[in-house]
Design a protein around this motif. Structure first.
Motif, short mmCIF file in Angstrom:
data_model
loop_
_atom_site.label_atom_id
_atom_site.label_comp_id
_atom_site.label_asym_id
_atom_site.label_seq_id
_atom_site.Cartn_x
_atom_site.Cartn_y
_atom_site.Cartn_z
N ARG A 205 0.82 -1.22 0.00
CA ARG A 205 0.00 0.00 0.00
C ARG A 205 0.85 1.26 0.00
NH1 ARG A 205 -4.07 -0.03 4.69
NH2 ARG A 205 -5.30 -1.22 3.17
N GLN A 206 0.43 2.21 -0.86
CA GLN A 206 0.93 3.58 -0.82
C GLN A 206 -0.29 4.50 -0.67
OE1 GLN A 206 4.74 4.33 -3.33
NE2 GLN A 206 3.22 3.51 -4.73
N PRO A 207 -0.26 5.45 0.26
CA PRO A 207 -1.44 6.31 0.49
C PRO A 207 -1.54 7.39 -0.58
CG PRO A 207 0.32 6.94 1.96
CD PRO A 207 0.84 5.74 1.19
N ALA A 208 -2.11 7.06 -1.73
CA ALA A 208 -2.07 7.95 -2.89
C ALA A 208 -2.69 9.31 -2.61
CB ALA A 208 -2.76 7.28 -4.08
N TYR A 209 -3.84 9.34 -1.98
CA TYR A 209 -4.52 10.62 -1.74
C TYR A 209 -3.66 11.51 -0.83
CZ TYR A 209 -8.05 14.05 -0.35
OH TYR A 209 -8.72 15.21 -0.11
N GLN A 210 -3.10 10.93 0.23
CA GLN A 210 -2.25 11.70 1.14
C GLN A 210 -0.98 12.17 0.43
OE1 GLN A 210 -3.76 8.84 1.98
NE2 GLN A 210 -5.23 9.66 3.47
N ILE A 211 -0.49 11.37 -0.52
CA ILE A 211 0.67 11.79 -1.31
C ILE A 211 0.31 13.05 -2.09
CG2 ILE A 211 2.06 11.16 -3.32
CD1 ILE A 211 1.89 8.22 -2.23
N GLY A 212 -0.88 13.07 -2.69
CA GLY A 212 -1.32 14.23 -3.45
C GLY A 212 -1.48 15.47 -2.60
N THR A 213 -2.13 15.32 -1.43
CA THR A 213 -2.32 16.48 -0.56
C THR A 213 -0.98 17.00 -0.04
OG1 THR A 213 -2.72 15.06 1.37
CG2 THR A 213 -4.65 15.77 0.12
N SER A 214 -0.06 16.10 0.26
CA SER A 214 1.25 16.53 0.74
C SER A 214 2.02 17.28 -0.34
CB SER A 214 2.06 15.31 1.21
OG SER A 214 1.44 14.67 2.31
N ALA A 215 1.95 16.77 -1.58
CA ALA A 215 2.62 17.46 -2.69
C ALA A 215 2.06 18.87 -2.87
CB ALA A 215 2.47 16.65 -3.97
N ALA A 216 0.73 18.98 -2.77
CA ALA A 216 0.10 20.30 -2.91
C ALA A 216 0.52 21.24 -1.80
CB ALA A 216 -1.42 20.14 -2.94
N GLU A 217 0.59 20.73 -0.57
CA GLU A 217 0.99 21.58 0.55
C GLU A 217 2.42 22.10 0.38
OE1 GLU A 217 0.21 19.00 3.80
OE2 GLU A 217 -1.97 19.17 3.59
N LEU A 218 3.33 21.21 -0.08
CA LEU A 218 4.70 21.65 -0.34
C LEU A 218 4.73 22.71 -1.44
CD1 LEU A 218 6.71 18.28 -0.26
CD2 LEU A 218 6.66 20.07 1.49
N LEU A 219 3.91 22.50 -2.46
CA LEU A 219 3.88 23.44 -3.57
C LEU A 219 3.39 24.81 -3.12
CD1 LEU A 219 4.26 23.73 -6.68
CD2 LEU A 219 1.81 23.31 -6.89
N PHE A 220 2.30 24.84 -2.37
CA PHE A 220 1.72 26.12 -1.99
C PHE A 220 2.60 26.87 -0.99
CE2 PHE A 220 -2.41 23.99 -3.29
CZ PHE A 220 -2.42 24.62 -4.53
N GLU A 221 3.43 26.13 -0.25
CA GLU A 221 4.42 26.81 0.59
C GLU A 221 5.33 27.68 -0.27
OE1 GLU A 221 5.02 23.49 4.18
OE2 GLU A 221 6.66 23.95 2.78
N ARG A 222 5.76 27.14 -1.40
CA ARG A 222 6.66 27.87 -2.30
C ARG A 222 5.92 28.93 -3.10
NH1 ARG A 222 11.95 27.64 -2.13
NH2 ARG A 222 12.10 27.61 -4.40
N VAL A 223 4.64 28.66 -3.44
CA VAL A 223 3.85 29.65 -4.16
C VAL A 223 3.66 30.89 -3.30
CG1 VAL A 223 1.54 30.17 -5.07
CG2 VAL A 223 2.64 27.99 -5.64
N ASP A 224 3.36 30.68 -2.03
CA ASP A 224 3.10 31.80 -1.12
C ASP A 224 4.37 32.54 -0.71
OD1 ASP A 224 0.42 31.19 -1.23
OD2 ASP A 224 0.44 29.98 0.60
N ASP A 225 5.49 31.83 -0.70
CA ASP A 225 6.76 32.46 -0.30
C ASP A 225 7.90 31.72 -0.99
OD1 ASP A 225 8.93 33.67 0.80
OD2 ASP A 225 8.45 33.16 2.89
#
Length: 331
Positions: free
Chosen positions: A289-309
């Motif tokens: 098992r790989q938690p695909a949905y959590q992988i997606g949300t984590s990737a988005a959170e990392l991305l928006f950290e950089r988008v915002d700053d």
């Protein structure tokens, strides 16, 4: 309808409507309500292209995956999209099919569209200029890419450990003729899982055990079924098959049953990813098992950290695999 019509109906200046649309200045609640009502009545659509030409980013996020037909990547996309929607952004979903030229084209076009950021699933053909894109203001997060020298934030997995877990499981059940069935579109991933299986074989110390490898020629159901035919023709036939993903595993299970074989009686099957269909398959699938949905949300959170700053340091979030035992390997 134009911004002038909105301003006239709301009884405010063009500058006030512009401040509301661009968020450049605070607008009072009463004025905001009048502008929103005017937009609703006139059905005005802001011209975001004009704002982009002025140097702003669009409210879009790009996602590139090597196989959009694989439910694993669909779940990753759902995770990214849910986080993007919370910010009022839209997801642009691109299937590279594991083709380097196609991947480069999508990256280039998305950058030209001035998307807010990119999430890219790593393949062996990752472009070397990702850091250049970040330097001109396109934040990037890579999903995967373990061992690659990338100057981006990323979400990683221990694919080698996943291969080890699967191999230890079938060796523990007494299997000695084991086959690894990989697939295209994620060469680095498939190789890491295969190397993990080899490491488990060496660690187990089963001198009479053998691990062989074959790869599916393509991503279609027909090509995955043809791989099952190859397995049936092998001599000696493997008694356990470790698959590079669940789609390959399900195709092999179906083909074995159609040919009159028993799963796991004749051949035990282990998948990878734990997509929804793994549990609902005709023989519920043992898988990693790989938690695909959590992988997606984590990737988005990392991305928006950089988008915002843009000065935010690059970060890495790592997920560990988990073996889920079901009927396809017995007990």
């Amino acid at each position: 309808m134009t911004i002038k019509d909105v301003a006239a109906l709301a009884g405010v200046s063009l500058g006030t409507v512009s401040n509301y649309l661009n968020g450049t200045r605070t607008v009072s609640p009463d004025t905001r309500a009048r502008i929103e009502r005017a937009i609703e009545v006139t059905r005005f659509v802001p011209n975001r292209a004009v704002r982009t030409l002025r140097g702003n980013r669009t409210h879009t996020v790009g996602l590139l995956v090597p196989d959009a037909g694989n439910p694993f990547f669909t779940e990753i996309a759902r995770g990214v999209e849910d986080r993007a929607r919370e910010r009022g952004d839209v997801l642009v979903y691109c299937d590279t099919a594991g083709d380097p030229e196609r991947q480069s084209l999508y990256i280039r076009r998305l950058a030209e569209m001035r998307v807010g950021g990119l999430v890219i699933s790593a393949t062996a053909s990752m472009p070397p200029d990702l850091g250049d894109l970040e330097s001109v203001g396109t934040p990037i997060v890579v999903v995967g890419g373990e061992g690659m020298a990338l100057s981006t934030s990323r979400v990683t997995f221990d694919h080698r450990l996943g291969g080890e877990l699967a191999m230890r499981h079938v060796l523990g059940l007494g299997h000695r003729q084991v086959l690894y069935a990989g697939g295209p579109g994620g060469e680095l991933v498939m190789q890491a899982r295969y190397q993990g299986a080899l490491a488990a074989l060496r660690e187990y110390g089963a001198g009479d055990a053998e691990l062989h490898r074959v790869d599916a020629a393509g991503r279609s159901p027909r090509e995955r079924s043809e791989l099952a035919g190859e397995i049936l023709a092998m001599r000696p036939r493997p008694t356990a098959v470790l698959c590079g993903n669940d789609l390959i595993a399900i195709a092999i299970v179906n083909q074995l049953i159609r040919s009159g074989r028993s799963v796991p009686g004749d051949v035990a099957i282990v998948g990878y990813d734990d997509i929804t269909d793994a549990e609902l398959a005709v023989v519920p699938l043992t898988t990693v098992r790989q938690p695909a949905y959590q992988i997606g949300t984590s990737a988005a959170e990392l991305l928006f950290e950089r988008v915002d700053d843009a000065a935010t340091p690059h970060r890495e979030i790592s997920f560990a695999p988990e073996l889920v035992v079901r009927d396809s390997t017995g007990s």
